[in-house]
Design a protein around this motif. Structure first.
Motif, PDB file in Angstrom:
ATOM      1  N   ASN A 239      39.291  42.718  42.691  1.00  0.00           N
ATOM      2  CA  ASN A 239      39.979  41.493  43.098  1.00  0.00           C
ATOM      3  C   ASN A 239      41.477  41.743  43.198  1.00  0.00           C
ATOM      4  O   ASN A 239      42.042  42.516  42.424  1.00  0.00           O
ATOM      5  N   ALA A 240      42.102  41.066  44.140  1.00  0.00           N
ATOM      6  CA  ALA A 240      43.561  41.036  44.225  1.00  0.00           C
ATOM      7  C   ALA A 240      44.028  39.661  43.773  1.00  0.00           C
ATOM      8  O   ALA A 240      43.470  38.642  44.197  1.00  0.00           O
ATOM      9  N   TYR A 241      45.023  39.627  42.893  1.00  0.00           N
ATOM     10  CA  TYR A 241      45.563  38.374  42.365  1.00  0.00           C
ATOM     11  C   TYR A 241      46.981  38.191  42.884  1.00  0.00           C
ATOM     12  O   TYR A 241      47.767  39.132  42.897  1.00  0.00           O
ATOM     13  N   MET A 242      47.312  36.964  43.276  1.00  0.00           N
ATOM     14  CA  MET A 242      48.624  36.744  43.876  1.00  0.00           C
ATOM     15  C   MET A 242      49.013  35.270  43.790  1.00  0.00           C
ATOM     16  O   MET A 242      48.153  34.383  43.672  1.00  0.00           O
ATOM     17  N   ALA A 243      50.310  35.018  43.840  1.00  0.00           N
ATOM     18  CA  ALA A 243      50.816  33.647  43.841  1.00  0.00           C
ATOM     19  C   ALA A 243      50.839  33.050  45.240  1.00  0.00           C
ATOM     20  O   ALA A 243      50.875  31.834  45.404  1.00  0.00           O
TER      21      ALA A 243
ATOM     22  N   VAL B 223      36.062  34.218  50.343  1.00  0.00           N
ATOM     23  CA  VAL B 223      36.316  35.130  49.225  1.00  0.00           C
ATOM     24  C   VAL B 223      37.593  34.762  48.476  1.00  0.00           C
ATOM     25  O   VAL B 223      38.010  35.489  47.579  1.00  0.00           O
ATOM     26  N   VAL B 224      38.213  33.638  48.832  1.00  0.00           N
ATOM     27  CA  VAL B 224      39.466  33.223  48.200  1.00  0.00           C
ATOM     28  C   VAL B 224      39.212  32.025  47.296  1.00  0.00           C
ATOM     29  O   VAL B 224      38.641  31.023  47.724  1.00  0.00           O
TER      30      VAL B 224
ATOM     31  N   TYR C 171      45.934  32.805  43.139  1.00  0.00           N
ATOM     32  CA  TYR C 171      44.847  33.066  44.068  1.00  0.00           C
ATOM     33  C   TYR C 171      44.130  34.358  43.667  1.00  0.00           C
ATOM     34  O   TYR C 171      44.758  35.308  43.193  1.00  0.00           O
ATOM     35  N   ARG C 172      42.823  34.344  43.899  1.00  0.00           N
ATOM     36  CA  ARG C 172      42.032  35.555  43.701  1.00  0.00           C
ATOM     37  C   ARG C 172      41.309  35.879  45.009  1.00  0.00           C
ATOM     38  O   ARG C 172      40.588  35.047  45.555  1.00  0.00           O
ATOM     39  N   LEU C 173      41.551  37.080  45.488  1.00  0.00           N
ATOM     40  CA  LEU C 173      40.947  37.534  46.730  1.00  0.00           C
ATOM     41  C   LEU C 173      39.936  38.617  46.388  1.00  0.00           C
ATOM     42  O   LEU C 173      40.298  39.688  45.902  1.00  0.00           O
ATOM     43  N   GLN C 174      38.646  38.310  46.590  1.00  0.00           N
ATOM     44  CA  GLN C 174      37.595  39.267  46.278  1.00  0.00           C
ATOM     45  C   GLN C 174      37.486  40.294  47.401  1.00  0.00           C
ATOM     46  O   GLN C 174      37.402  39.943  48.568  1.00  0.00           O
ATOM     47  N   LEU C 175      37.491  41.550  47.008  1.00  0.00           N
ATOM     48  CA  LEU C 175      37.501  42.631  47.989  1.00  0.00           C
ATOM     49  C   LEU C 175      36.299  43.548  47.779  1.00  0.00           C
ATOM     50  O   LEU C 175      35.818  43.721  46.662  1.00  0.00           O
TER      51      LEU C 175
END
Length: 376
Positions: free
Chosen positions: A271-275, A291-292, A306-310
């Motif tokens: 997962n990528a985590y971001m504001a 996926v968000v 935010y969590r972006l599943q990759l």
């Protein structure tokens, strides 16, 4: 004006140098039309701006100035004054390497030329760093100022048969970076401290320099101040350092052994985590909104993110070895050319890696991705 910065707008296509090797971007070809001397280029302009700032604030106290120069960084583009310092007979335009293994066109002569271009860019940056140091001399700032010189990463220029960065194992050429610290009044000048440090240590070091209590921050500070090392109060502040790039092996060193822990099959979950759902060049999640999600996913962060599943399957050719863990003894093998097999040592480093990930608040799924669950 560095790299693909959208700086110079041109309807007319500047064209690409022919013949050429490596990468050529249209935008940078537009930008370089404004470079007539070294002073016009981004890194010299950055140092010149820092000199101007020091002059405008001469005599002031209690300040923090960051000077971030992009060079030496591709494209390795320096003015003729500096290219002439590193002559060769290679006549193909090559200043921006591919991030891949060397191919048949990237001959030893081509690699030598690429390194010459790099050296020219580094020498140009040195000249303008010197102007900043000259201004520090003029103002006598060495007596009452802490000055720290470091970097973010290195660059592969044919070592291990590759060029670029971020797409290979994190060899020392990229990850063992310089660190020079000047303390006011030349305190302990010229001494070498053989302790492990990381760039995350810079923040708490600066807090201590300014007398700021780290407890005022609501979020954890994962670094450790260098001041006990500098003052001679401690021989070390950490036993291990961890490092790596997103979605790739996570690495640990005790100063002698380096261990690259590869992900398990499928490189998932990741997962990528971001504001914010953006990078500096594009929006994220627009084509795959399913996926968000957004929530309180990071225990060290007091706000939703935010969590972006990759899904990032390994598709590397054999030279990358990103799907294979690697262990090196850098005392016996400083070039990290011959990985070793030592089950007991690998077991210890896996256990310590899990501890370090816990101390740095790594997301829970990282233990599964790296197959480290049993070490938690």
């Amino acid at each position: 004006g560095q790299e693909t910065d959208v700086w110079v707008s041109s309807i007319r296509d500047p064209g690409s140098p022919e013949p050429h090797l490596g990468t050529v971007f249209r935008q940078y070809q537009c930008n370089r039309t404004r470079f007539h001397t070294d002073a016009d280029r981004p890194t010299p302009r950055t140092f010149a701006s820092a000199v101007d700032w020091l002059q405008q604030n001469e005599g002031e106290d209690n300040f923090f100035l960051t000077v971030e120069a992009f060079d030496p960084h591709e494209p390795f583009d320096a003015s003729e004054e500096f290219r002439a310092m590193y002559p060769d007979d290679f006549d193909v335009f090559y200043e921006w390497p591919r991030y891949s293994a060397l191919n048949d066109q990237e001959t030893p002569e081509a690699v030598e030329h690429l390194r010459n271009q790099y050296c020219a860019t580094l020498s140009m940056a040195d000249k303008w760093l010197g102007k900043l140091l000259d201004e520090i001399d003029r103002q006598g700032m060495w007596e009452d100022t802490c000055i720290i010189f470091t970097s973010d990463h290195g660059h592969m220029l044919g070592e291990h048969g590759v060029t670029g960065k971020n797409r290979f194992h994190a060899w020392d050429e990229m990850c063992r970076i310089p660190l020079l610290v000047h303390m006011p009044g030349d305190f302990r000048a010229g001494e070498h401290i053989g302790a492990l440090t990381q760039n995350t240590d810079l923040f708490p070091t600066l807090l201590e320099c300014f007398g700021v209590d780290a407890q005022i921050y609501r979020t954890p500070i994962h670094g450790k101040s260098w001041m006990p090392l500098i003052k001679g109060e401690a021989e070390k502040i950490r036993d291990y350092a961890i490092y790596g790039w997103f979605g790739q092996p996570v690495n640990i060193t005790d100063g002698r052994y380096t261990y690259f822990r590869a992900a398990g099959k499928g490189n998932a979950p990741l997962n990528a985590y971001m504001a914010s759902l953006t990078t500096y060049e594009r929006y994220l999640g627009c084509d795959t909104p399913q996926v968000v999600t957004c929530g309180m996913y990071l225990k060290q962060c007091p706000i939703p993110v935010y969590r972006l599943q990759l899904v990032q399957e390994h598709e590397e050719p054999p030279y990358l070895d990103l799907g294979i863990s690697r262990l090196y003894d850098t005392l016996e093998d400083p070039g990290q050319l011959a990985p070793i097999e030592n089950e007991a040592l690998e077991e210890r480093l896996c256990r310590e890696l899990a501890k370090q990930m816990e101390a740095h608040d790594a997301p829970a799924e990282q233990y599964e991705r790296l197959d480290l669950q049993k070490y938690r």
